[in-house]
Design an enzyme around this catalytic site. Structure first.
Site, PDB file in Angstrom:
ATOM      1  N   GLU A 146      -6.253  53.371 133.836  1.00  0.00           N
ATOM      2  CA  GLU A 146      -5.608  52.728 134.946  1.00  0.00           C
ATOM      3  C   GLU A 146      -4.963  53.429 135.974  1.00  0.00           C
ATOM      4  OE1 GLU A 146      -3.995  48.825 133.654  1.00  0.00           O
ATOM      5  OE2 GLU A 146      -5.884  48.155 133.205  1.00  0.00           O
ATOM      6  N   GLU A 159     -16.587  52.301 129.873  1.00  0.00           N
ATOM      7  CA  GLU A 159     -17.973  52.530 129.883  1.00  0.00           C
ATOM      8  C   GLU A 159     -18.444  53.817 130.752  1.00  0.00           C
ATOM      9  OE1 GLU A 159     -16.608  49.815 130.436  1.00  0.00           O
ATOM     10  OE2 GLU A 159     -17.662  48.166 129.963  1.00  0.00           O
TER      11      GLU A 159
HETATM   12  N1  THU Z   1     -12.544  47.282 132.161  1.00  0.00           N
HETATM   13  C1  THU Z   1     -13.352  48.253 131.587  1.00  0.00           C
HETATM   14  O1  THU Z   1     -12.991  49.219 131.066  1.00  0.00           O
HETATM   15  N2  THU Z   1     -14.768  47.712 131.285  1.00  0.00           N
HETATM   16  C2  THU Z   1     -15.145  46.658 131.871  1.00  0.00           C
HETATM   17  O2  THU Z   1     -16.395  46.588 131.759  1.00  0.00           O
HETATM   18  C3  THU Z   1     -14.435  45.803 132.494  1.00  0.00           C
HETATM   19  C4  THU Z   1     -12.986  45.847 132.657  1.00  0.00           C
HETATM   20  C5  THU Z   1     -11.079  47.621 132.326  1.00  0.00           C
HETATM   21  C6  THU Z   1     -10.454  47.824 133.745  1.00  0.00           C
HETATM   22  C7  THU Z   1      -9.033  47.488 133.659  1.00  0.00           C
HETATM   23  O3  THU Z   1      -8.322  48.740 133.210  1.00  0.00           O
HETATM   24  C8  THU Z   1      -9.112  46.480 132.840  1.00  0.00           C
HETATM   25  O4  THU Z   1     -10.169  46.296 132.169  1.00  0.00           O
HETATM   26  C9  THU Z   1      -8.875  45.049 133.298  1.00  0.00           C
HETATM   27  O5  THU Z   1      -9.928  44.668 134.344  1.00  0.00           O
END
Ligand code: THU
Length: 129
Positions: free
Chosen positions: A42, A53
């Site tokens: 993030e 992913e």
């Molecule tokens: N997130 C992922 O890493 N993969 C996904 O397919 C859905 C969301 C993460 C992004 C963010 O850091 C957190 O999950 C909350 O949305």
């Protein structure tokens, strides 16, 4: 799938998710049988966040992978997490029909394929015609 799940669970400790506190790790299997890992990363400028992913796929391609045959998504939650729409499109780019398995800390799991998760996708066939 067992090794992919183990690798994703191991990687979860490396997530950087101070804003959402929602940790995601992904392990992908490439065409050569190699495993590649990614975690969500993030940013204080939220829109710069990168999903687990897509990080796993970028790592795989950077190391010479040409295509993807399986994707495992692990979240330390009670319910499994399917990939977001953006990640589905990026999986599509490198997978003719990869298995996508979401696992969590309960027995719940979602096993699917990228064709089922992203039907009628925009893909190279349209773009190159
Ligand atoms: N997130 C992922 O890493 N993969 C996904 O397919 C859905 C969301 C993460 C992004 C963010 O850091 C957190 O999950 C909350 O949305």
């Amino acid at each position: 799938m067992k090794v992919l799940i183990e690798q994703a669970k191991k990687a979860i400790q490396n997530c950087y998710a101070p804003y959402s506190q929602f940790r995601v790790a992904a392990a992908i299997l490439d065409d050569a049988g190699k495993i590649h890992i990614g975690v969500n990363v993030e940013n204080v400028s939220y829109g710069m966040t990168q999903c687990a992913e897509r990080n796993a796929i970028c790592s795989a391609i950077s190391k010479g992978a040409k295509s993807i045959t399986a994707v495992v998504i692990y979240t330390p939650t009670e319910t499994p997490t399917p990939p977001c729409g953006a990640c589905r499109q990026v999986i599509r780019e490198f997978a003719s029909n990869a298995t996508v398995l979401s696992v969590c800390d309960s027995e719940n799991r979602i096993e699917s394929t990228i064709n089922d998760l992203l039907p009628l996708s925009f893909n190279q066939k349209q773009h190159l015609s």
